[in-house]
Design a protein around this motif. Structure first.
Motif, PDB file in Angstrom:
ATOM      1  N   PRO A   1      11.471   4.247  -5.341  1.00  0.00           N
ATOM      2  CA  PRO A   1      10.717   5.481  -5.574  1.00  0.00           C
ATOM      3  C   PRO A   1       9.472   5.203  -6.418  1.00  0.00           C
ATOM      4  O   PRO A   1       9.496   4.373  -7.323  1.00  0.00           O
ATOM      5  N   VAL A   2       8.390   5.884  -6.077  1.00  0.00           N
ATOM      6  CA  VAL A   2       7.101   5.682  -6.726  1.00  0.00           C
ATOM      7  C   VAL A   2       6.627   7.023  -7.288  1.00  0.00           C
ATOM      8  O   VAL A   2       6.761   8.046  -6.621  1.00  0.00           O
ATOM      9  N   VAL A   3       6.123   7.011  -8.508  1.00  0.00           N
ATOM     10  CA  VAL A   3       5.599   8.231  -9.118  1.00  0.00           C
ATOM     11  C   VAL A   3       4.088   8.082  -9.271  1.00  0.00           C
ATOM     12  O   VAL A   3       3.624   7.166  -9.953  1.00  0.00           O
TER      13      VAL A   3
ATOM     14  N   VAL B   1       0.868  -1.180   0.000  1.00  0.00           N
ATOM     15  CA  VAL B   1       0.000   0.000   0.000  1.00  0.00           C
ATOM     16  C   VAL B   1       0.900   1.223   0.000  1.00  0.00           C
ATOM     17  O   VAL B   1       1.976   1.208   0.596  1.00  0.00           O
ATOM     18  N   HIS B   2       0.471   2.275  -0.710  1.00  0.00           N
ATOM     19  CA  HIS B   2       1.201   3.538  -0.683  1.00  0.00           C
ATOM     20  C   HIS B   2       0.307   4.619  -0.108  1.00  0.00           C
ATOM     21  O   HIS B   2      -0.913   4.552  -0.237  1.00  0.00           O
ATOM     22  N   ARG B   3       0.937   5.629   0.497  1.00  0.00           N
ATOM     23  CA  ARG B   3       0.193   6.775   1.003  1.00  0.00           C
ATOM     24  C   ARG B   3       0.380   7.925   0.029  1.00  0.00           C
ATOM     25  O   ARG B   3       1.502   8.199  -0.413  1.00  0.00           O
TER      26      ARG B   3
ATOM     27  N   ALA C   1      -3.858   0.787  -2.848  1.00  0.00           N
ATOM     28  CA  ALA C   1      -3.185  -0.510  -2.933  1.00  0.00           C
ATOM     29  C   ALA C   1      -2.231  -0.496  -4.119  1.00  0.00           C
ATOM     30  O   ALA C   1      -2.552   0.048  -5.178  1.00  0.00           O
ATOM     31  N   CYS C   2      -1.072  -1.073  -3.933  1.00  0.00           N
ATOM     32  CA  CYS C   2      -0.103  -1.173  -5.028  1.00  0.00           C
ATOM     33  C   CYS C   2      -0.387  -2.451  -5.804  1.00  0.00           C
ATOM     34  O   CYS C   2      -0.417  -3.528  -5.231  1.00  0.00           O
ATOM     35  N   VAL C   3      -0.628  -2.312  -7.109  1.00  0.00           N
ATOM     36  CA  VAL C   3      -0.871  -3.504  -7.921  1.00  0.00           C
ATOM     37  C   VAL C   3       0.361  -3.832  -8.754  1.00  0.00           C
ATOM     38  O   VAL C   3       0.300  -4.601  -9.695  1.00  0.00           O
TER      39      VAL C   3
ATOM     40  N   GLY D   1      -2.723   6.955 -10.963  1.00  0.00           N
ATOM     41  CA  GLY D   1      -1.919   5.951 -11.649  1.00  0.00           C
ATOM     42  C   GLY D   1      -0.546   5.883 -11.020  1.00  0.00           C
ATOM     43  O   GLY D   1       0.026   6.906 -10.642  1.00  0.00           O
ATOM     44  N   GLU D   2      -0.047   4.666 -10.855  1.00  0.00           N
ATOM     45  CA  GLU D   2       1.305   4.515 -10.317  1.00  0.00           C
ATOM     46  C   GLU D   2       2.228   4.198 -11.480  1.00  0.00           C
ATOM     47  O   GLU D   2       2.119   3.153 -12.113  1.00  0.00           O
ATOM     48  N   ALA D   3       3.099   5.139 -11.786  1.00  0.00           N
ATOM     49  CA  ALA D   3       4.004   4.960 -12.906  1.00  0.00           C
ATOM     50  C   ALA D   3       5.337   4.455 -12.385  1.00  0.00           C
ATOM     51  O   ALA D   3       6.106   5.207 -11.796  1.00  0.00           O
TER      52      ALA D   3
ATOM     53  N   ASN E   1       4.633  -4.828  -8.736  1.00  0.00           N
ATOM     54  CA  ASN E   1       5.527  -5.667  -7.951  1.00  0.00           C
ATOM     55  C   ASN E   1       6.901  -5.006  -7.968  1.00  0.00           C
ATOM     56  O   ASN E   1       7.624  -5.103  -8.944  1.00  0.00           O
ATOM     57  N   HIS E   2       7.194  -4.262  -6.898  1.00  0.00           N
ATOM     58  CA  HIS E   2       8.499  -3.601  -6.867  1.00  0.00           C
ATOM     59  C   HIS E   2       9.046  -3.650  -5.450  1.00  0.00           C
ATOM     60  O   HIS E   2       8.322  -3.988  -4.512  1.00  0.00           O
ATOM     61  N   GLU E   3      10.297  -3.276  -5.286  1.00  0.00           N
ATOM     62  CA  GLU E   3      10.907  -3.295  -3.961  1.00  0.00           C
ATOM     63  C   GLU E   3      10.188  -2.281  -3.066  1.00  0.00           C
ATOM     64  O   GLU E   3       9.781  -1.204  -3.535  1.00  0.00           O
TER      65      GLU E   3
HETATM   66 ZN   LIG Z   1       3.805   0.427  -5.808  1.00  0.00          ZN
END
Ligand SMILES: [Zn+2]
Ligand SMILES: [Zn+2]
Ligand SMILES: [Zn+2]
Length: 163
Positions: A113-115, A92-94, A103-105, A126-128, A107-109
Motif C-alpha cells: 500500500p502506498v500513501v 511508477v505509481h498512478r 516515478a517511485c523513488v 509526496g509518497e509516504a 524501494n518497496h514491494e
Molecule cells: Zn512507491
C-alpha cells in the motif's frame, strides 16, 4: 536489499540534489529488472527517465510531449504499455485523482500500500511509505477476504514548503 525509503524524505526539499534521486532510481530499476529477468527496454527507460525529471506527476499526454521534444513522438499505446510495465514492477505509481503518473523513488514491494500526500498549493506529491499503514490495510483486507490490487491512498493538503 536495504530499504531506501528511510533515507528519502517524503517531500524532497527544493534545490535538493535531484540528479542523485534520478540516477539512484534508474540504478534501482536496472537492478530490479535484472533480478526479475524483465527487460528495461529503451522505451520503458525513456518513460521512466522522463518521469524522473522531477517529483511532480505527469499525465500520459504530458509524457508524450516530453519524449517528443527529444525524438520521435511515441504513440499513446506505446506509452501506456510502458507505464503498465513500470507500474507492475512498482517503479511508477498512478495517482487516480489526477490521472497522472509519478516515478517511485522508494524501494518497496510492488503490491505494498502506498500513501500519497498531495499539496493543493504547489502540486508536489509526496509518497509516504508507512509500514504501520500498510499492515493495517493488509490485515483489514484479509479479514474481509479481499485482495487489493491497487492499494493507493491519496490525501490532499498543504506541504511543509507551502505552509
Ligand atoms: Zn512507491
Ligand atoms: Zn529528487
Ligand atoms: Zn506545496
Amino acid at each position: 536489499m536495504a530499504r531506501k525509503s528511510n533515507l528519502q524524505p517524503v517531500f524532497p526539499a527544493p534545490g535538493h540534489d535531484h540528479g542523485r534521486c534520478a540516477s539512484d532510481a534508474i540504478a534501482h530499476a536496472e537492478a530490479l529488472c535484472a533480478k526479475r529477468a524483465e527487460r528495461l527496454t529503451p522505451m520503458r527507460r525513456r518513460v521512466l527517465e522522463a518521469l524522473l525529471e522531477s517529483h511532480a506527476p505527469l499525465g500520459a499526454y504530458e509524457l508524450i510531449d516530453r519524449l517528443a521534444a527529444r525524438g520521435a513522438r511515441p504513440a499513446p499505446i506505446t506509452i501506456y504499455r510502458a507505464l503498465d510495465f513500470l507500474r507492475e514492477q512498482g517503479l511508477v505509481h498512478r495517482i487516480e485523482s489526477r490521472n497522472a503518473f509519478v516515478a517511485c523513488v522508494h524501494n518497496h514491494e510492488s503490491g505494498d500500500p502506498v500513501v500519497f500526500l498531495i499539496c493543493e498549493k504547489c502540486g508536489a506529491v509526496g509518497e509516504a511509505g508507512s509500514a504501520a499503514v500498510a499492515d493495517t490495510i493488509k490485515s483489514a483486507s484479509r479479514a474481509a477476504g479481499f485482495t487489493p490490487t491497487t492499494p493507493v491512498i491519496e490525501i490532499y493538503g498543504v506541504c511543509a514548503h507551502c505552509k
